[in-house]
Design a protein around this motif. Structure first.
Motif, PDB file in Angstrom:
ATOM      1  N   ASP A 230       0.504  -1.665  -0.293  1.00 48.48           N
ATOM      2  CA  ASP A 230       0.217  -0.557  -0.473  1.00 48.48           C
ATOM      3  C   ASP A 230       0.750   1.118  -0.212  1.00 48.48           C
ATOM      4  OD1 ASP A 230      -2.290  -1.060  -0.416  1.00 48.48           O
ATOM      5  OD2 ASP A 230      -3.102  -1.263   1.809  1.00 48.48           O
ATOM      6  N   THR A 231       1.965   1.086   1.139  1.00 54.10           N
ATOM      7  CA  THR A 231       2.786   2.654   1.076  1.00 54.10           C
ATOM      8  C   THR A 231       3.785   3.054  -0.311  1.00 54.10           C
ATOM      9  OG1 THR A 231       3.107   2.090   3.485  1.00 54.10           O
ATOM     10  CG2 THR A 231       4.208   3.682   2.682  1.00 54.10           C
ATOM     11  N   PHE A 232       4.266   1.592  -0.525  1.00 54.56           N
ATOM     12  CA  PHE A 232       4.902   1.409  -2.180  1.00 54.56           C
ATOM     13  C   PHE A 232       4.284   2.003  -2.934  1.00 54.56           C
ATOM     14  CE2 PHE A 232       6.852  -0.306  -5.940  1.00 54.56           C
ATOM     15  CZ  PHE A 232       8.464   0.061  -5.736  1.00 54.56           C
ATOM     16  N   SER A 233       3.318   1.567  -3.320  1.00 57.40           N
ATOM     17  CA  SER A 233       2.182   1.830  -4.535  1.00 57.40           C
ATOM     18  C   SER A 233       1.757   3.522  -4.672  1.00 57.40           C
ATOM     19  CB  SER A 233       1.046   1.570  -3.876  1.00 57.40           C
ATOM     20  OG  SER A 233       1.227  -0.014  -4.830  1.00 57.40           O
ATOM     21  N   ALA A 234       1.372   3.901  -3.395  1.00 52.70           N
ATOM     22  CA  ALA A 234       1.210   5.298  -3.146  1.00 52.70           C
ATOM     23  C   ALA A 234       2.268   6.304  -3.136  1.00 52.70           C
ATOM     24  CB  ALA A 234       0.769   5.654  -1.941  1.00 52.70           C
ATOM     25  N   LYS A 235       3.456   5.786  -2.485  1.00 52.07           N
ATOM     26  CA  LYS A 235       4.253   6.694  -2.957  1.00 52.07           C
ATOM     27  C   LYS A 235       5.004   6.752  -4.359  1.00 52.07           C
ATOM     28  CE  LYS A 235       9.725   7.627  -0.521  1.00 52.07           C
ATOM     29  NZ  LYS A 235      10.171   6.424   0.263  1.00 52.07           N
ATOM     30  N   PHE A 236       5.291   5.683  -4.605  1.00 49.78           N
ATOM     31  CA  PHE A 236       5.252   5.932  -6.593  1.00 49.78           C
ATOM     32  C   PHE A 236       4.637   6.093  -7.415  1.00 49.78           C
ATOM     33  CE2 PHE A 236       8.719   3.743  -3.964  1.00 49.78           C
ATOM     34  CZ  PHE A 236       9.808   4.585  -4.692  1.00 49.78           C
ATOM     35  N   GLY A 237       3.447   6.177  -6.857  1.00 46.87           N
ATOM     36  CA  GLY A 237       2.578   6.744  -8.098  1.00 46.87           C
ATOM     37  C   GLY A 237       2.278   5.480  -8.948  1.00 46.87           C
ATOM     38  N   LEU A 238       2.156   4.477  -8.537  1.00 48.67           N
ATOM     39  CA  LEU A 238       1.478   2.963  -8.720  1.00 48.67           C
ATOM     40  C   LEU A 238       0.783   2.738  -8.288  1.00 48.67           C
ATOM     41  CD1 LEU A 238       5.186   1.296  -8.748  1.00 48.67           C
ATOM     42  CD2 LEU A 238       4.235   2.631 -10.672  1.00 48.67           C
ATOM     43  N   SER A 239      -0.125   2.245  -9.804  1.00 46.86           N
ATOM     44  CA  SER A 239      -1.686   1.443  -9.777  1.00 46.86           C
ATOM     45  C   SER A 239      -1.635   0.584  -9.102  1.00 46.86           C
ATOM     46  CB  SER A 239      -2.073   1.782 -11.220  1.00 46.86           C
ATOM     47  OG  SER A 239      -1.998   0.741 -11.827  1.00 46.86           O
ATOM     48  N   GLU A 240      -2.904  -0.328  -8.285  1.00 42.53           N
ATOM     49  CA  GLU A 240      -2.859  -1.342  -7.628  1.00 42.53           C
ATOM     50  C   GLU A 240      -2.563  -2.549  -9.264  1.00 42.53           C
ATOM     51  OE1 GLU A 240      -6.353  -1.887  -4.840  1.00 42.53           O
ATOM     52  OE2 GLU A 240      -5.015  -0.674  -3.331  1.00 42.53           O
ATOM     53  N   LEU A 241      -3.801  -2.168 -10.028  1.00 37.63           N
ATOM     54  CA  LEU A 241      -3.676  -3.111 -11.283  1.00 37.63           C
ATOM     55  C   LEU A 241      -1.844  -3.531 -11.195  1.00 37.63           C
ATOM     56  CD1 LEU A 241      -5.520  -5.145 -12.852  1.00 37.63           C
ATOM     57  CD2 LEU A 241      -5.241  -2.879 -14.136  1.00 37.63           C
ATOM     58  N   PHE A 242      -1.041  -2.621 -11.491  1.00 36.37           N
ATOM     59  CA  PHE A 242       0.230  -2.553 -12.183  1.00 36.37           C
ATOM     60  C   PHE A 242       1.678  -3.444 -10.736  1.00 36.37           C
ATOM     61  CE2 PHE A 242       4.874  -0.573 -12.179  1.00 36.37           C
ATOM     62  CZ  PHE A 242       5.046  -1.773 -14.093  1.00 36.37           C
ATOM     63  N   VAL A 243       1.149  -2.998  -9.853  1.00 32.78           N
ATOM     64  CA  VAL A 243       2.138  -3.128  -9.002  1.00 32.78           C
ATOM     65  C   VAL A 243       1.432  -5.276  -8.983  1.00 32.78           C
ATOM     66  CG1 VAL A 243       2.038  -3.328  -6.573  1.00 32.78           C
ATOM     67  CG2 VAL A 243       2.164  -1.253  -7.286  1.00 32.78           C
ATOM     68  N   GLY A 244       0.157  -5.227  -8.807  1.00 36.94           N
ATOM     69  CA  GLY A 244      -0.545  -6.610  -8.893  1.00 36.94           C
ATOM     70  C   GLY A 244       0.440  -8.002  -9.653  1.00 36.94           C
ATOM     71  N   ALA A 245      -0.093  -6.868 -10.836  1.00 36.51           N
ATOM     72  CA  ALA A 245       0.300  -7.909 -12.359  1.00 36.51           C
ATOM     73  C   ALA A 245       1.454  -7.807 -13.141  1.00 36.51           C
ATOM     74  CB  ALA A 245      -0.794  -7.762 -13.654  1.00 36.51           C
ATOM     75  N   PHE A 246       2.282  -7.197 -12.190  1.00 34.46           N
ATOM     76  CA  PHE A 246       3.874  -7.008 -12.445  1.00 34.46           C
ATOM     77  C   PHE A 246       4.315  -7.457 -11.820  1.00 34.46           C
ATOM     78  CE2 PHE A 246       1.493  -5.832 -16.978  1.00 34.46           C
ATOM     79  CZ  PHE A 246       2.096  -6.433 -17.680  1.00 34.46           C
ATOM     80  N   VAL A 247       4.640  -5.952 -10.930  1.00 36.31           N
ATOM     81  CA  VAL A 247       5.816  -6.158  -9.507  1.00 36.31           C
ATOM     82  C   VAL A 247       6.051  -7.136  -8.452  1.00 36.31           C
ATOM     83  CG1 VAL A 247       6.780  -4.775  -7.347  1.00 36.31           C
ATOM     84  CG2 VAL A 247       6.213  -3.862  -9.576  1.00 36.31           C
ATOM     85  N   VAL A 248       4.083  -7.735  -8.301  1.00 39.08           N
ATOM     86  CA  VAL A 248       4.158  -8.882  -7.752  1.00 39.08           C
ATOM     87  C   VAL A 248       4.523  -9.753  -8.388  1.00 39.08           C
ATOM     88  CG1 VAL A 248       2.305 -10.087  -5.699  1.00 39.08           C
ATOM     89  CG2 VAL A 248       2.814  -7.739  -6.022  1.00 39.08           C
ATOM     90  N   ALA A 249       3.506 -10.468  -9.355  1.00 38.02           N
ATOM     91  CA  ALA A 249       3.613 -11.154 -10.421  1.00 38.02           C
ATOM     92  C   ALA A 249       5.113 -12.067  -9.922  1.00 38.02           C
ATOM     93  CB  ALA A 249       3.105 -11.487 -11.211  1.00 38.02           C
ATOM     94  N   ILE A 250       5.934 -10.738 -11.027  1.00 39.88           N
ATOM     95  CA  ILE A 250       7.311 -10.998 -11.470  1.00 39.88           C
ATOM     96  C   ILE A 250       8.364 -11.601  -9.553  1.00 39.88           C
ATOM     97  CG2 ILE A 250       9.488 -10.108 -11.967  1.00 39.88           C
ATOM     98  CD1 ILE A 250       7.610  -8.180 -14.197  1.00 39.88           C
ATOM     99  N   VAL A 251       7.901 -11.016  -9.279  1.00 37.49           N
ATOM    100  CA  VAL A 251       8.697 -11.507  -7.681  1.00 37.49           C
ATOM    101  C   VAL A 251       8.334 -12.755  -7.530  1.00 37.49           C
ATOM    102  CG1 VAL A 251       9.300 -11.019  -5.247  1.00 37.49           C
ATOM    103  CG2 VAL A 251       9.527  -8.947  -6.795  1.00 37.49           C
ATOM    104  N   GLY A 252       6.836 -12.566  -7.330  1.00 37.08           N
ATOM    105  CA  GLY A 252       6.389 -14.342  -6.257  1.00 37.08           C
ATOM    106  C   GLY A 252       6.709 -14.982  -7.611  1.00 37.08           C
ATOM    107  N   ASN A 253       7.265 -15.022  -8.874  1.00 31.22           N
ATOM    108  CA  ASN A 253       7.458 -15.929  -9.841  1.00 31.22           C
ATOM    109  C   ASN A 253       8.600 -16.470 -10.419  1.00 31.22           C
ATOM    110  OD1 ASN A 253       4.650 -17.916 -10.607  1.00 31.22           O
ATOM    111  ND2 ASN A 253       3.627 -15.834 -10.381  1.00 31.22           N
TER     112      ASN A 253
END
Length: 352
Positions: A230-253
């Motif tokens: 939550d804090t990371f997304s807000a600080k860098f102006g990233l949407s939850e959709l982008f963070v979930g679909a690319f950042v979390v997905a790439i790290v998690g896989n």
């Protein structure tokens, strides 16, 4: 570098733990957790590859996909606990398109640079294509009906539970079909033999132990990572959709990413496809439906209705991945096409 891997794994895990409990700030915590989970996922992938030596490439690929998705599943459970359903669905979307486009694309491209054409079992490719289409149908139909007919929230949840149950039933049937009744038909007999002239990294028992240790480490790091989103997304102006679909997905896989490419470089494209496509199938047919039932345990109902953007991304990913892999062979050029589609989706998601 191999000698430094375990010390770096321990150091990054310790730093991530310290930053989480000492509250060093969301950006630092996110960065350290991201680095730590990459090392933990690397251990997960290496241990799974070692297990594959003893179990065979198809079962090894299945184990890699399963334990690789363990990170995705654990992250999603903590997100559900926090009520962050949009990020959960975005991360599931990212995992599916990431495996079909990034993992399969990178494997085909890098492996194709070394080998002119890489072949794998054509029957397996056909069955994978049919199952990915089933996953798309199961996600599209409920979403279309709910969004066009204005179905109530209670009925939407009922539809989600029923569809989720059918998807899990289909996936369990696929395991029986592929691992028991038609195992020989779907096995690779050419370039993907279990040993392939190589020695395993560790003994069977040590490989299994490290597999369990890596999974536990991923579980802890995943929880620390989720608390920063939550804090990371807000600080860098990233949407939850982008963070979930690319950042979390790439790290998690990360486990699948590294293992599939390494196997492709050894001309074990069948195992690489089993990891990439098999992982996407597992996400769509098992992980996503299971999360619907897990959400009920937390008393927070998460339905199976994805957004139009997410469905479009999954749809085009399945379309091109199926088109390229259905003939049972890949080249570097086909891998390049998959990576281009992934880049197009990444840019589009960033501006949402």
């Amino acid at each position: 570098m191999k000698k430094l891997f375990f010390p770096l794994l321990i150091i990054t895990f310790a730093l991530s733990a310290i930053s989480h409990f000492m509250k060093w700030g969301a950006a630092i915590e996110f960065a350290l957790a991201g680095i730590a989970i990459l090392f933990a996922a690397g251990l997960l992938g290496k241990a799974t590859e070692s297990v594959a030596h003893y179990a065979g490439q198809r079962l090894g690929g299945f184990l890699n996909a399963t334990f690789g998705n363990a990170a995705e599943l654990i992250i999603a459970i903590f997100l559900i606990k926090e009520g962050l359903f949009d990020i959960v669905k975005a991360s599931l979307t990212g995992a599916i398109i990431g495996n079909l486009l990034l993992v399969l694309g990178a494997s085909a491209f890098i492996g194709g640079l070394k080998f002119k054409e890489q072949k794998f079992n054509v029957h397996l490719a056909g069955q994978n294509a049919s199952l990915t289409l089933l996953g798309i149908i199961a996600l599209f139909i409920p979403a279309i009906f709910v969004k066009t007919e204005h179905i109530s929230d209670r009925d939407t949840m009922t539809i989600s539970i029923v569809v989720a149950a059918f998807l899990i039933f289909a996936y369990l049937g696929w395991l029986v079909y592929s691992m028991v009744t038609h195992k020989d038909l779907l096995e690779d007999h050419e370039d993907t033999q279990a040993d392939h002239g190589e020695s395993p990294a560790w003994s069977r028992n040590k490989s299994i132990l490290l597999l369990l240790v890596a999974t536990v480490m991923v579980a802890f790091i995943s929880e620390w990572l989720v608390h920063t989103l939550d804090t990371f997304s807000a600080k860098f102006g990233l949407s939850e959709l982008f963070v979930g679909a690319f950042v979390v997905a790439i790290v998690g896989n990360a486990a699948e990413h590294s293992a599939a490419v390494m196997l492709a470089l050894k001309n074990k494209m069948g195992a690489a496809v089993e990891i990439a496509v098999g992982s996407s199938l597992q996400i769509a047919l098992f992980v996503a439906p299971v999360l619907v039932f897990i959400s009920l345990l937390f008393g927070k109902e998460m339905n199976l209705i994805f957004s139009t953007i997410e469905l479009a991304a999954i749809g085009v990913s399945v379309l091109i991945a199926t088109s390229i892999s259905r003939d049972g062979a890949t080249t570097w050029f086909e891998g390049k096409l998959l990576l281009i589609v992934y880049a197009i989706l990444g840019v589009s998601f960033y501006f949402v």
